[in-house]
Write an enzyme that holds these catalytic residues in place. Structure first.
Site, short mmCIF file in Angstrom:
data_model
loop_
_atom_site.label_atom_id
_atom_site.label_comp_id
_atom_site.label_asym_id
_atom_site.label_seq_id
_atom_site.Cartn_x
_atom_site.Cartn_y
_atom_site.Cartn_z
N CYS A 157 1.08 -1.04 0.35
CA CYS A 157 -0.27 0.17 0.13
C CYS A 157 1.37 1.42 0.20
CB CYS A 157 -1.12 0.13 1.36
SG CYS A 157 0.01 -0.83 2.75
N1 LIG Z 1 -4.20 -3.88 5.21
C1 LIG Z 1 -3.73 -3.29 4.07
O1 LIG Z 1 -3.85 -2.68 4.06
C2 LIG Z 1 -2.87 -4.24 3.11
C3 LIG Z 1 -2.23 -3.80 2.06
C4 LIG Z 1 -1.44 -4.31 0.62
C5 LIG Z 1 -1.06 -6.14 1.27
N2 LIG Z 1 -1.67 -6.04 2.10
C6 LIG Z 1 -0.96 -7.76 2.49
O2 LIG Z 1 -1.36 -8.93 2.37
C7 LIG Z 1 -1.77 -9.33 3.48
C8 LIG Z 1 -2.88 -9.87 3.35
O3 LIG Z 1 -3.47 -8.45 4.92
P1 LIG Z 1 -4.41 -7.83 5.54
O4 LIG Z 1 -4.39 -7.02 6.27
O5 LIG Z 1 -5.82 -8.62 4.69
O6 LIG Z 1 -4.01 -9.27 6.77
P2 LIG Z 1 -5.35 -10.07 7.81
O7 LIG Z 1 -6.55 -8.59 7.95
O8 LIG Z 1 -3.94 -9.99 9.37
O9 LIG Z 1 -5.84 -11.39 7.44
C9 LIG Z 1 -5.14 -12.63 6.75
C10 LIG Z 1 -5.32 -13.46 6.38
O10 LIG Z 1 -4.30 -14.42 5.94
C11 LIG Z 1 -5.01 -15.76 7.24
N3 LIG Z 1 -3.92 -16.40 7.81
C12 LIG Z 1 -2.92 -15.85 8.66
N4 LIG Z 1 -1.79 -16.44 9.17
C13 LIG Z 1 -1.77 -18.38 8.46
C14 LIG Z 1 -1.10 -18.58 8.28
N5 LIG Z 1 -0.66 -18.74 8.70
N6 LIG Z 1 -2.00 -19.83 7.26
C15 LIG Z 1 -2.67 -19.46 6.34
N7 LIG Z 1 -3.23 -17.95 6.48
C16 LIG Z 1 -3.07 -17.58 7.45
C17 LIG Z 1 -6.04 -15.53 8.33
O11 LIG Z 1 -6.72 -16.04 8.51
P3 LIG Z 1 -7.21 -16.70 9.77
O12 LIG Z 1 -7.73 -14.95 10.85
O13 LIG Z 1 -8.95 -17.66 9.89
O14 LIG Z 1 -6.58 -17.61 10.55
C18 LIG Z 1 -5.97 -13.88 7.26
O15 LIG Z 1 -7.72 -14.29 6.55
C19 LIG Z 1 -0.60 -9.35 4.17
O16 LIG Z 1 0.51 -10.24 2.87
C20 LIG Z 1 -0.67 -7.87 3.74
O17 LIG Z 1 0.78 -7.54 4.49
C21 LIG Z 1 -2.22 -5.58 3.09
#
Ligand SMILES: NC(=O)c1ccc[n+]([C@@H]2O[C@H](COP(=O)([O-])OP(=O)(O)OC[C@H]3O[C@@H](n4cnc5c(N)ncnc54)[C@H](OP(=O)(O)O)[C@@H]3O)[C@@H](O)[C@H]2O)c1
Length: 356
Positions: A157
């Site tokens: 982001c």
């Molecule tokens: N948030 C942002 O603004 C943003 C922007 C660009 C990119 N990203 C990237 O996108 C990715 C997701 O970000 P997010 O903000 O959506 O994170 P998040 O809200 O913490 O969600 C993480 C997801 O991954 C799953 N998960 C966590 N640990 C896992 C594991 N060990 N094995 C399999 N599944 C697992 C979780 O499932 P459960 O909770 O059901 O375990 C949840 O569905 C990250 O790599 C982040 O850096 C985020």
């Protein structure tokens, strides 16, 4: 009419997963056929996220690569870095087009990845053989490569906002690549859905703080890689200072740069942005003299950019505002899928910002 494309979301219970679903449920060419997560497996999606009540009660399942491959042709992986790479590798082996939202395939060099993302548990890149075929999924800069790719590494982001603001000025040699400063502010959803003290309301709701300063934030490497590419392969070292703001969505980036030619005016810098983005559906160059505001892009895939010139200090200031969960994550990932599928890039992404 062609049958809808079956798509899966792995990491459907996170913030970017939810945003992918919000946009994909309204996509004219896609059908969401599989939702996967870890702790939330077994729950209905409208129980995990109440905004989907009345829209979908599909069950979230534990990840199984064969099951995903049987149901979907495209997979969005919205998982933590490190975990994502092994999931992506399993899906690529099964022939799916994968759009990865994690950082695992953004840095082109495996050693660089190990330096910034390595841990005791995982010191090296989990799937280095896939790096060469991965494309940095910023359509405004890599559209042709995305169209030909099966593995799209969706940008971070902060990097999205910084690169969109300053790269056109670097491309055209209008600013120096030394002494760059990226000063950026993000809403708390940038940290994901897992609770943490740093984003707990009583601790973050009434203040603003810089964090991971002085080269400590991992997005530094990604911004440097892409601005170095804009400068024709030069090594770029910059100062990136991220801040946490007490709001849920949005990133505002201000990039400070030295002009290469002191006779240029703000009109020249603005003309460079207009030239770069004239045909872009999701980047708007604001009228001269105005500055971007995250409130005007909230929930939309738009990036607002503008530029100012501080003649007194001899400093160019390139600015951008995006929604970190849309242009900074889910929307951009869908934009890249649209490019890869040869569809109108705006499909499913025509939503106007929710303002006020
Ligand atoms: N948030 C942002 O603004 C943003 C922007 C660009 C990119 N990203 C990237 O996108 C990715 C997701 O970000 P997010 O903000 O959506 O994170 P998040 O809200 O913490 O969600 C993480 C997801 O991954 C799953 N998960 C966590 N640990 C896992 C594991 N060990 N094995 C399999 N599944 C697992 C979780 O499932 P459960 O909770 O059901 O375990 C949840 O569905 C990250 O790599 C982040 O850096 C985020």
């Amino acid at each position: 009419m062609a049958a809808p494309l079956p798509v899966a979301v792995v990491g459907a219970s996170g913030y970017t997963g939810a945003e992918l679903l919000r946009l994909l449920f309204g996509h004219p060419h896609c059908d969401v056929t599989g939702l996967y997560a870890r702790k939330s497996a077994g729950r209905a999606i409208d129980e995990v996220f109440r905004q989907f009540v009345g829209l979908s009660s599909q069950t979230v399942e534990a990840f199984d690569a064969d099951a995903v491959a049987n149901r979907a042709q495209v997979a969005f992986c919205a998982l933590p870095h490190g975990h994502s790479a092994t999931v992506v590798a399993a899906l690529r082996e099964r022939g799916l087009l994968v759009v990865d939202l994690s950082a695992d395939f953004r840095l082109r060099d495996a050693d660089e990845y190990a330096k910034w993302y390595g841990s005791n548990e995982r010191p090296t890149h989990p799937a280095p053989h896939l790096l060469e075929g991965a494309v940095y999924g910023l359509p405004e800069r890599y559209r042709a490569q995305i169209a030909d790719s099966k593995l799209i590494a969706s940008p971070g982001c902060y990097p999205t906002s910084a690169i969109l603001a300053i790269a056109p000025l670097i491309d055209r040699g209008l600013v120096a690549t030394t002494g760059l400063v990226v000063d950026a502010k993000s809403g708390a959803s940038g940290a994901g859905r897992s609770p943490a003290l740093a984003v707990h309301l009583p601790e973050a709701g009434e203040g603003v703080r810089a964090y991971k300063v002085a080269g400590a934030h991992r997005h530094t490497a990604e911004i440097e890689q892409e601005l170095g590419a804009a400068a024709g392969g030069t090594d770029v070292r910059l100062t990136f200072t991220p801040h946490l703001l007490p709001m849920s969505r949005g990133i505002l980036s201000c990039v400070y740069a030295a002009p290469t030619d002191s006779s240029l005016s703000v009109d020249d810098y603005r003309a460079a942005l207009v030239d770069a983005y004239d045909d872009e559906p999701f980047v708007a160059v604001l009228p001269a003299g105005t500055s971007p505001d995250t409130a005007h892009v909230r929930t939309s895939n738009m990036a607002h950019v503008s530029v100012a010139y501080d003649e007194r200090a001899g400093r160019v200031l390139a600015m951008s505002a995006i929604d970190n969960l849309v242009k900074g994550a889910a929307g951009q990932a869908i934009q890249s899928m649209n490019v890869a599928m040869g569809w109108d890039e705006r499909a499913g992404l025509r939503g106007v910002a929710a303002f006020p």
